[in-house]
Design an enzyme around this catalytic site. Sequence first.
Site, PDB file in Angstrom:
ATOM      1  N   CYS A 126       0.757  -0.959   0.041  1.00  0.00           N
ATOM      2  CA  CYS A 126       0.146  -0.021   0.116  1.00  0.00           C
ATOM      3  C   CYS A 126       0.824   0.930   0.173  1.00  0.00           C
ATOM      4  O   CYS A 126       0.419   1.846  -0.083  1.00  0.00           O
ATOM      5  CB  CYS A 126      -1.209   0.481   1.244  1.00  0.00           C
ATOM      6  SG  CYS A 126      -1.840  -1.182   1.541  1.00  0.00           S
ATOM      7  N   HIS A 139      -2.719   7.607   1.386  1.00  0.00           N
ATOM      8  CA  HIS A 139      -3.563   6.186   1.161  1.00  0.00           C
ATOM      9  C   HIS A 139      -4.981   5.968   1.740  1.00  0.00           C
ATOM     10  O   HIS A 139      -5.608   6.201   2.933  1.00  0.00           O
ATOM     11  CB  HIS A 139      -2.150   5.676   1.879  1.00  0.00           C
ATOM     12  CG  HIS A 139      -3.378   3.980   1.707  1.00  0.00           C
ATOM     13  ND1 HIS A 139      -3.551   3.369   0.166  1.00  0.00           N
ATOM     14  CD2 HIS A 139      -3.158   2.628   2.885  1.00  0.00           C
ATOM     15  CE1 HIS A 139      -3.799   1.848   0.283  1.00  0.00           C
ATOM     16  NE2 HIS A 139      -3.721   1.772   1.296  1.00  0.00           N
ATOM     17  N   ASN A 193      -9.872   0.291  -0.518  1.00  0.00           N
ATOM     18  CA  ASN A 193      -8.562   0.709  -0.326  1.00  0.00           C
ATOM     19  C   ASN A 193      -7.979  -0.068  -2.332  1.00  0.00           C
ATOM     20  O   ASN A 193      -8.229  -1.633  -2.385  1.00  0.00           O
ATOM     21  CB  ASN A 193      -8.034  -0.222   0.645  1.00  0.00           C
ATOM     22  CG  ASN A 193      -6.266  -0.934   0.781  1.00  0.00           C
ATOM     23  OD1 ASN A 193      -5.576  -0.093   0.122  1.00  0.00           O
ATOM     24  ND2 ASN A 193      -5.665  -1.370   2.314  1.00  0.00           N
TER      25      ASN A 193
HETATM   26  O1  UT7 Z   1      -3.750  -0.571   3.913  1.00  0.00           O
HETATM   27  C1  UT7 Z   1      -2.984  -1.914   4.454  1.00  0.00           C
HETATM   28  C2  UT7 Z   1      -3.578  -1.439   5.904  1.00  0.00           C
HETATM   29  N1  UT7 Z   1      -4.750  -1.483   6.003  1.00  0.00           N
HETATM   30  C3  UT7 Z   1      -5.793  -1.111   7.184  1.00  0.00           C
HETATM   31  O2  UT7 Z   1      -5.359  -0.308   7.218  1.00  0.00           O
HETATM   32  C4  UT7 Z   1      -5.948  -1.871   7.669  1.00  0.00           C
HETATM   33  C5  UT7 Z   1      -6.211  -1.532   8.866  1.00  0.00           C
HETATM   34  N2  UT7 Z   1      -7.577  -2.331   9.781  1.00  0.00           N
HETATM   35  C6  UT7 Z   1      -8.616  -1.592   9.441  1.00  0.00           C
HETATM   36  O3  UT7 Z   1      -8.719  -0.991   9.012  1.00  0.00           O
HETATM   37  C7  UT7 Z   1      -9.979  -2.703  10.770  1.00  0.00           C
HETATM   38  O4  UT7 Z   1      -8.553  -2.967  11.330  1.00  0.00           O
HETATM   39  C8  UT7 Z   1     -10.242  -3.393   9.740  1.00  0.00           C
HETATM   40  C9  UT7 Z   1     -11.759  -2.473   8.404  1.00  0.00           C
HETATM   41  C10 UT7 Z   1     -10.188  -4.317   9.024  1.00  0.00           C
HETATM   42  C11 UT7 Z   1     -11.864  -3.904  11.288  1.00  0.00           C
HETATM   43  O5  UT7 Z   1     -12.060  -3.129  11.972  1.00  0.00           O
HETATM   44  P1  UT7 Z   1     -11.683  -2.906  13.381  1.00  0.00           P
HETATM   45  O6  UT7 Z   1     -12.658  -2.486  13.849  1.00  0.00           O
HETATM   46  O7  UT7 Z   1     -11.192  -3.167  13.954  1.00  0.00           O
HETATM   47  O8  UT7 Z   1     -12.675  -4.870  13.907  1.00  0.00           O
HETATM   48  P2  UT7 Z   1     -12.676  -5.796  14.449  1.00  0.00           P
HETATM   49  O9  UT7 Z   1     -11.214  -6.360  13.720  1.00  0.00           O
HETATM   50  O10 UT7 Z   1     -12.335  -5.891  15.622  1.00  0.00           O
HETATM   51  O11 UT7 Z   1     -13.431  -6.738  14.355  1.00  0.00           O
HETATM   52  C12 UT7 Z   1     -14.732  -6.419  14.832  1.00  0.00           C
HETATM   53  C13 UT7 Z   1     -15.971  -7.744  14.672  1.00  0.00           C
HETATM   54  C14 UT7 Z   1     -15.654  -9.471  14.778  1.00  0.00           C
HETATM   55  O12 UT7 Z   1     -16.749  -9.851  15.359  1.00  0.00           O
HETATM   56  P3  UT7 Z   1     -16.420 -10.425  17.178  1.00  0.00           P
HETATM   57  O13 UT7 Z   1     -14.445 -11.069  17.899  1.00  0.00           O
HETATM   58  O14 UT7 Z   1     -16.462  -8.933  17.514  1.00  0.00           O
HETATM   59  O15 UT7 Z   1     -17.585 -11.078  17.607  1.00  0.00           O
HETATM   60  C15 UT7 Z   1     -15.507  -9.921  13.359  1.00  0.00           C
HETATM   61  O16 UT7 Z   1     -15.245 -11.117  13.216  1.00  0.00           O
HETATM   62  O17 UT7 Z   1     -16.601  -7.613  13.450  1.00  0.00           O
HETATM   63  C16 UT7 Z   1     -16.838  -8.709  12.501  1.00  0.00           C
HETATM   64  N3  UT7 Z   1     -16.428  -8.764  11.323  1.00  0.00           N
HETATM   65  C17 UT7 Z   1     -17.530  -8.738  10.613  1.00  0.00           C
HETATM   66  N4  UT7 Z   1     -18.190  -7.741  10.892  1.00  0.00           N
HETATM   67  C18 UT7 Z   1     -18.813  -8.016   9.634  1.00  0.00           C
HETATM   68  C19 UT7 Z   1     -14.948  -7.890  10.794  1.00  0.00           C
HETATM   69  N5  UT7 Z   1     -14.957  -8.085   9.308  1.00  0.00           N
HETATM   70  C20 UT7 Z   1     -16.612  -8.094   8.667  1.00  0.00           C
HETATM   71  C21 UT7 Z   1     -17.508  -7.542   8.249  1.00  0.00           C
HETATM   72  N6  UT7 Z   1     -19.095  -8.070   8.510  1.00  0.00           N
HETATM   73  N7  UT7 Z   1     -16.788  -7.819   6.565  1.00  0.00           N
END
Ligand code: UT7
Length: 323
Positions: free
Chosen positions: A113, A250, A280
């Site tokens: 990225c 980004h 992204n």
């Molecule tokens: O470009 C390269 C760099 N990449 C990034 O910058 C990405 C950085 N990370 C992020 O943007 C975020 O961490 C995400 C968008 C990927 C995830 O957001 P988050 O607020 O960190 O969520 P999380 O991973 O803590 O997940 C929260 C909950 C989980 O469920 P439980 O364990 O709390 O029951 C996930 O399983 O959301 C669940 N979850 C989803 N639910 C519905 C994860 N993906 C999804 C989804 N739809 N697509």
Amino acid sequence: MIRSVITGCGSYLPAKAMSNAEFEERIDTSDEWIVQRTGIRQRHIAAEGETTADLAENAARAAMKSAGISAADLDLIVLATSTPNNTFPATAVEVQHRLGMDHGAAFDMQAVCSGFVFALTTADQFIRTGQAKRILVIGAETFSRILDWEDRTTCVLFGDGAGALVVEAADSEGNVEERGILTTHLRSDGSHKEKLYVDGGPSSTRTVGYLRMEGKEVFRHAVGMITDVITAAYEATGLSSDDIDWFVPHQANKRIIDGSAKKLGIAPEKVVTTVDMHGNTSAASIPLALDVAVKDGRIQKGDLVLLEAMGGGFTWGSILLRW
Ligand code: UT7
């Protein structure tokens, strides 16, 4: 001294825009979750048979047109991608051939990225050392090809697209009021490999593999790394967030973009955000966002523009330039 001035800008998106609603039919997710956690509403997906080189070629032609140049005027092409058409040769070489450029050189840059920031920094080095006078810098990706479409934690986040800039050598007194790239800062730290990687490759598995990410872990590091390289840009130039006209980060997650701008004291109206429409697009996200803001009249000649990226590796970097 010699400075690298941006003289052209262009981009290309595949025709198909895929909404969050389309994911609701395939996996356990919702438009509400995706919008709340990422700010993404849609992303573009390359058609069957449409490749990174196709997207790159279209963006390159648009950038060359806006600069008023042809391939004969270029010395070098630097193409940032993590989704090349082939393991080798470089996609840049394929684009070079398609543009009818039979002189100079072309190579790919791989920093995921952060790829566009690494590529533009490299182009700046070639120009400032006098090794090249006019360079085409492209960011092009087809991340849809390396997504695990069953993994809801990653497949909703990424999209396909390409953007390009033409960068030219110009004489400069070296002050911050003149146009061109003012300062660049690159960083990487391989100890974070497992947090964001592709689980395949020619030398390890003999397969292409799929993107794997511990999103929360990446998120946890993102704002700190971004502010680190932007602070370095301010220290190198004596400029501050008050001087910035446009912040073009980004585009990974609206929460990361907003969090970084807030921490740095950059006013929300100066932030260019396209993650809602593009998702992204990895190395393509910054030139795509630049092209949107140039076309809608926000970025004007002479504006101070701050670029930053952070991604797999980890890699991260910033570029401060006067458009
Ligand atoms: O470009 C390269 C760099 N990449 C990034 O910058 C990405 C950085 N990370 C992020 O943007 C975020 O961490 C995400 C968008 C990927 C995830 O957001 P988050 O607020 O960190 O969520 P999380 O991973 O803590 O997940 C929260 C909950 C989980 O469920 P439980 O364990 O709390 O029951 C996930 O399983 O959301 C669940 N979850 C989803 N639910 C519905 C994860 N993906 C999804 C989804 N739809 N697509």
